[in-house]
Design a protein around this motif. Structure first.
Motif, PDB file in Angstrom:
ATOM      1  N   TYR A  88     -16.518  38.184   1.699  1.00 50.14           N
ATOM      2  CA  TYR A  88     -16.467  36.881   1.032  1.00 50.14           C
ATOM      3  C   TYR A  88     -16.301  35.772   2.065  1.00 50.14           C
ATOM      4  O   TYR A  88     -15.880  35.993   3.190  1.00 50.14           O
ATOM      5  CB  TYR A  88     -15.333  36.836   0.003  1.00 50.14           C
ATOM      6  CG  TYR A  88     -13.953  36.617   0.579  1.00 50.14           C
ATOM      7  CD1 TYR A  88     -13.441  35.342   0.792  1.00 50.14           C
ATOM      8  CD2 TYR A  88     -13.142  37.703   0.912  1.00 50.14           C
ATOM      9  CE1 TYR A  88     -12.178  35.145   1.313  1.00 50.14           C
ATOM     10  CE2 TYR A  88     -11.875  37.519   1.433  1.00 50.14           C
ATOM     11  CZ  TYR A  88     -11.394  36.247   1.630  1.00 50.14           C
ATOM     12  OH  TYR A  88     -10.144  36.056   2.163  1.00 50.14           O
ATOM     13  N   ARG A  89     -16.669  34.591   1.650  1.00 48.92           N
ATOM     14  CA  ARG A  89     -16.433  33.371   2.427  1.00 48.92           C
ATOM     15  C   ARG A  89     -15.549  32.458   1.597  1.00 48.92           C
ATOM     16  O   ARG A  89     -15.515  32.558   0.366  1.00 48.92           O
ATOM     17  CB  ARG A  89     -17.739  32.633   2.714  1.00 48.92           C
ATOM     18  CG  ARG A  89     -18.829  33.414   3.374  1.00 48.92           C
ATOM     19  CD  ARG A  89     -20.039  32.536   3.633  1.00 48.92           C
ATOM     20  NE  ARG A  89     -19.763  31.600   4.700  1.00 48.92           N
ATOM     21  CZ  ARG A  89     -20.383  31.612   5.891  1.00 48.92           C
ATOM     22  NH1 ARG A  89     -21.334  32.498   6.125  1.00 48.92           N
ATOM     23  NH2 ARG A  89     -20.077  30.748   6.823  1.00 48.92           N
ATOM     24  N   GLU A  90     -14.866  31.574   2.272  1.00 46.84           N
ATOM     25  CA  GLU A  90     -14.197  30.496   1.553  1.00 46.84           C
ATOM     26  C   GLU A  90     -15.268  29.541   1.029  1.00 46.84           C
ATOM     27  O   GLU A  90     -16.278  29.308   1.702  1.00 46.84           O
ATOM     28  CB  GLU A  90     -13.247  29.731   2.473  1.00 46.84           C
ATOM     29  CG  GLU A  90     -12.050  30.528   2.936  1.00 46.84           C
ATOM     30  CD  GLU A  90     -11.046  30.805   1.834  1.00 46.84           C
ATOM     31  OE1 GLU A  90     -11.167  30.197   0.742  1.00 46.84           O
ATOM     32  OE2 GLU A  90     -10.151  31.632   2.059  1.00 46.84           O
ATOM     33  N   TYR A 149     -11.614  42.805  -0.958  1.00 50.41           N
ATOM     34  CA  TYR A 149     -12.344  41.607  -0.573  1.00 50.41           C
ATOM     35  C   TYR A 149     -11.922  41.240   0.837  1.00 50.41           C
ATOM     36  O   TYR A 149     -10.752  40.971   1.094  1.00 50.41           O
ATOM     37  CB  TYR A 149     -12.051  40.471  -1.550  1.00 50.41           C
ATOM     38  CG  TYR A 149     -12.334  40.866  -2.981  1.00 50.41           C
ATOM     39  CD1 TYR A 149     -11.346  41.488  -3.750  1.00 50.41           C
ATOM     40  CD2 TYR A 149     -13.580  40.660  -3.540  1.00 50.41           C
ATOM     41  CE1 TYR A 149     -11.606  41.879  -5.054  1.00 50.41           C
ATOM     42  CE2 TYR A 149     -13.844  41.047  -4.848  1.00 50.41           C
ATOM     43  CZ  TYR A 149     -12.852  41.654  -5.601  1.00 50.41           C
ATOM     44  OH  TYR A 149     -13.115  42.047  -6.878  1.00 50.41           O
ATOM     45  N   VAL A 150     -12.879  41.263   1.768  1.00 49.16           N
ATOM     46  CA  VAL A 150     -12.592  41.025   3.167  1.00 49.16           C
ATOM     47  C   VAL A 150     -13.333  39.768   3.603  1.00 49.16           C
ATOM     48  O   VAL A 150     -14.549  39.652   3.418  1.00 49.16           O
ATOM     49  CB  VAL A 150     -13.018  42.221   4.045  1.00 49.16           C
ATOM     50  CG1 VAL A 150     -12.683  41.957   5.503  1.00 49.16           C
ATOM     51  CG2 VAL A 150     -12.334  43.500   3.560  1.00 49.16           C
ATOM     52  N   LYS A 151     -12.598  38.858   4.190  1.00 48.95           N
ATOM     53  CA  LYS A 151     -13.226  37.618   4.641  1.00 48.95           C
ATOM     54  C   LYS A 151     -14.206  37.913   5.762  1.00 48.95           C
ATOM     55  O   LYS A 151     -13.929  38.723   6.655  1.00 48.95           O
ATOM     56  CB  LYS A 151     -12.157  36.634   5.119  1.00 48.95           C
ATOM     57  CG  LYS A 151     -12.724  35.251   5.407  1.00 48.95           C
ATOM     58  CD  LYS A 151     -11.609  34.272   5.700  1.00 48.95           C
ATOM     59  CE  LYS A 151     -12.189  32.893   5.971  1.00 48.95           C
ATOM     60  NZ  LYS A 151     -11.138  31.906   6.264  1.00 48.95           N
ATOM     61  N   LEU A 152     -15.331  37.254   5.701  1.00 45.77           N
ATOM     62  CA  LEU A 152     -16.384  37.441   6.690  1.00 45.77           C
ATOM     63  C   LEU A 152     -15.817  37.265   8.098  1.00 45.77           C
ATOM     64  O   LEU A 152     -15.113  36.289   8.378  1.00 45.77           O
ATOM     65  CB  LEU A 152     -17.502  36.435   6.431  1.00 45.77           C
ATOM     66  CG  LEU A 152     -18.922  36.819   6.858  1.00 45.77           C
ATOM     67  CD1 LEU A 152     -19.398  38.045   6.109  1.00 45.77           C
ATOM     68  CD2 LEU A 152     -19.872  35.656   6.635  1.00 45.77           C
ATOM     69  N   HIS A 153     -16.109  38.243   8.961  1.00 48.34           N
ATOM     70  CA  HIS A 153     -15.707  38.273  10.368  1.00 48.34           C
ATOM     71  C   HIS A 153     -14.242  38.645  10.580  1.00 48.34           C
ATOM     72  O   HIS A 153     -13.795  38.716  11.721  1.00 48.34           O
ATOM     73  CB  HIS A 153     -16.022  36.957  11.080  1.00 48.34           C
ATOM     74  CG  HIS A 153     -17.477  36.595  11.040  1.00 48.34           C
ATOM     75  ND1 HIS A 153     -18.444  37.325  11.693  1.00 48.34           N
ATOM     76  CD2 HIS A 153     -18.135  35.601  10.394  1.00 48.34           C
ATOM     77  CE1 HIS A 153     -19.626  36.790  11.461  1.00 48.34           C
ATOM     78  NE2 HIS A 153     -19.473  35.742  10.683  1.00 48.34           N
ATOM     79  N   ASP A 154     -13.498  38.907   9.500  1.00 42.23           N
ATOM     80  CA  ASP A 154     -12.159  39.470   9.660  1.00 42.23           C
ATOM     81  C   ASP A 154     -12.262  40.996   9.733  1.00 42.23           C
ATOM     82  O   ASP A 154     -13.321  41.574   9.461  1.00 42.23           O
ATOM     83  CB  ASP A 154     -11.262  39.086   8.476  1.00 42.23           C
ATOM     84  CG  ASP A 154     -10.638  37.720   8.652  1.00 42.23           C
ATOM     85  OD1 ASP A 154     -10.880  37.079   9.688  1.00 42.23           O
ATOM     86  OD2 ASP A 154      -9.901  37.293   7.735  1.00 42.23           O
ATOM     87  N   ASN A 155     -11.158  41.648  10.045  1.00 43.50           N
ATOM     88  CA  ASN A 155     -11.110  43.103  10.000  1.00 43.50           C
ATOM     89  C   ASN A 155     -10.727  43.556   8.594  1.00 43.50           C
ATOM     90  O   ASN A 155      -9.943  42.888   7.908  1.00 43.50           O
ATOM     91  CB  ASN A 155     -10.094  43.647  11.000  1.00 43.50           C
ATOM     92  CG  ASN A 155     -10.481  43.368  12.438  1.00 43.50           C
ATOM     93  OD1 ASN A 155     -11.662  43.140  12.739  1.00 43.50           O
ATOM     94  ND2 ASN A 155      -9.515  43.369  13.330  1.00 43.50           N
ATOM     95  N   SER A 156     -11.286  44.674   8.174  1.00 45.65           N
ATOM     96  CA  SER A 156     -10.950  45.200   6.858  1.00 45.65           C
ATOM     97  C   SER A 156      -9.530  45.763   6.873  1.00 45.65           C
ATOM     98  O   SER A 156      -8.956  46.009   7.946  1.00 45.65           O
ATOM     99  CB  SER A 156     -11.920  46.330   6.482  1.00 45.65           C
ATOM    100  OG  SER A 156     -11.584  47.532   7.161  1.00 45.65           O
ATOM    101  N   GLU A 201     -16.550  27.179   7.831  1.00 48.71           N
ATOM    102  CA  GLU A 201     -15.978  26.592   6.617  1.00 48.71           C
ATOM    103  C   GLU A 201     -14.470  26.406   6.755  1.00 48.71           C
ATOM    104  O   GLU A 201     -13.885  25.526   6.111  1.00 48.71           O
ATOM    105  CB  GLU A 201     -16.305  27.433   5.370  1.00 48.71           C
ATOM    106  CG  GLU A 201     -15.601  28.775   5.277  1.00 48.71           C
ATOM    107  CD  GLU A 201     -16.431  29.880   5.868  1.00 48.71           C
ATOM    108  OE1 GLU A 201     -16.176  31.051   5.545  1.00 48.71           O
ATOM    109  OE2 GLU A 201     -17.346  29.599   6.670  1.00 48.71           O
ATOM    110  N   ASP A 202     -13.814  27.213   7.584  1.00 54.15           N
ATOM    111  CA  ASP A 202     -12.385  26.994   7.817  1.00 54.15           C
ATOM    112  C   ASP A 202     -12.151  25.628   8.450  1.00 54.15           C
ATOM    113  O   ASP A 202     -11.202  24.919   8.098  1.00 54.15           O
ATOM    114  CB  ASP A 202     -11.820  28.087   8.735  1.00 54.15           C
ATOM    115  CG  ASP A 202     -11.723  29.430   8.040  1.00 54.15           C
ATOM    116  OD1 ASP A 202     -11.838  29.461   6.801  1.00 54.15           O
ATOM    117  OD2 ASP A 202     -11.537  30.445   8.723  1.00 54.15           O
TER     118      ASP A 202
END
Length: 278
Positions: free
Chosen positions: A114-116, A20-27, A204-205
């Motif tokens: 995923y998003r928060e 599960y990788v947060k949207l716009h983060d690096n995998s 959302e952060d």
């Protein structure tokens, strides 16, 4: 990146692994190898990565593939969600005959963006009142809402869905009194809320950080009301005052369109708003 997404900086192959990788983060870094083979000599290895929709992956601004077959997806997007497959090909060579045999091994990963969730808070408080009739109950209700909105105006948060009802309450050793049962929701999307995002891709952060501050300010406000009730001995206690210990708060999570929760299938990311429709 969440701690359960990565056990280390590099993720080795595991059967049926879900990431599960947060949207716009690096995998995480995916390795086209397993521990057993990594400990052995490998001759002429080649690595072929296939991404979502069976598309071959090549090095670009978003895809980073090293010469040893390690993959990282930068700025992970919704479209990046899906199955990732790597095929490792290498040779075994018999020393005495120089006979070569090609060996292939496939490794599969499933990655979800995923998003928060967006946080909001449902809150409830009680105030004493002289009567369930009359204009003063409405006045207190409106004044309280205004005070709370002012407390968090700089956070782009506001009160929504406010309501109240008046009830008779029997208090031990005090008989019957009138109380206003007030409920409301604190929402992080007051008019102009996007201005607080500062062009951030993960707004959302910011909104979640703001509403946590709003929650803390409201809790402190009602703690001060209780303190005044118990310590302001020089004044007559007003008929309409906050009922100590009546403040209750519950966090409500909501997912944005295209994202949702599925605790049954995704228990490792139960609180995430995942892009699971792939």
């Amino acid at each position: 990146m969440r701690a359960w997404v990565l056990l280390s900086a590099v993720l080795w192959y595991l059967t049926g692994v879900k990431l599960y990788v947060k949207l716009h983060d690096n995998s995480p870094i995916l390795v086209c190898m397993d521990f057993k083979r990594a400990k052995k000599e490998i001759v002429d290895p080649t690595y072929i990565w296939i991404g979502p929709n069976d598309k071959p992956l090549t090095e670009n601004n978003q895809i980073n593939i090293t010469k040893t077959g390690k993959l990282m997806v930068k700025d992970f997007l919704e479209a990046s969600s899906g199955p990732y497959t790597c095929t490792l090909s290498y040779k075994t060579v018999k020393a005495e005959t120089q006979e070569e045999t090609i060996v292939k091994q496939r490794y599969d990963f499933m990655i979800f963006a995923y998003r928060e969730p967006d946080y909001s808070y449902k809150m409830a408080v009680r105030f004493t009142t002289k009567s369930c009739e009359g204009k003063y109950n409405d006045l207190l209700f409106r004044v309280l809402k205004k005070i709370l909105d002012n407390l968090m105006s700089d956070l782009s948060c506001h009160v929504i869905e406010p309501s109240y009802k008046c009830h008779f309450v029997k208090i031990p050793k005090h008989g019957l009194i009138h109380e206003l049962f007030i409920a409301f929701q604190v929402n992080p999307f007051a008019p102009g809320w996007k201005g607080a995002c500062n062009d951030s891709a993960d707004c959302e952060d910011i909104t979640n950080h703001n509403i946590l501050q709003a929650r803390d300010r409201i809790e402190e406000f009602f703690r001060s009301q209780a303190y005044i009730y118990y310590h302001d001995f020089n004044k007559t206690i007003p008929a309409m005052h906050f009922v100590d210990h009546s403040f209750h708060v519950v966090r409500m999570d909501s997912c944005r369109p295209g994202f949702g929760k599925n605790e049954g299938l995704h228990s490792n990311c139960a609180s995430c708003c995942g892009n699971y429709k792939i």
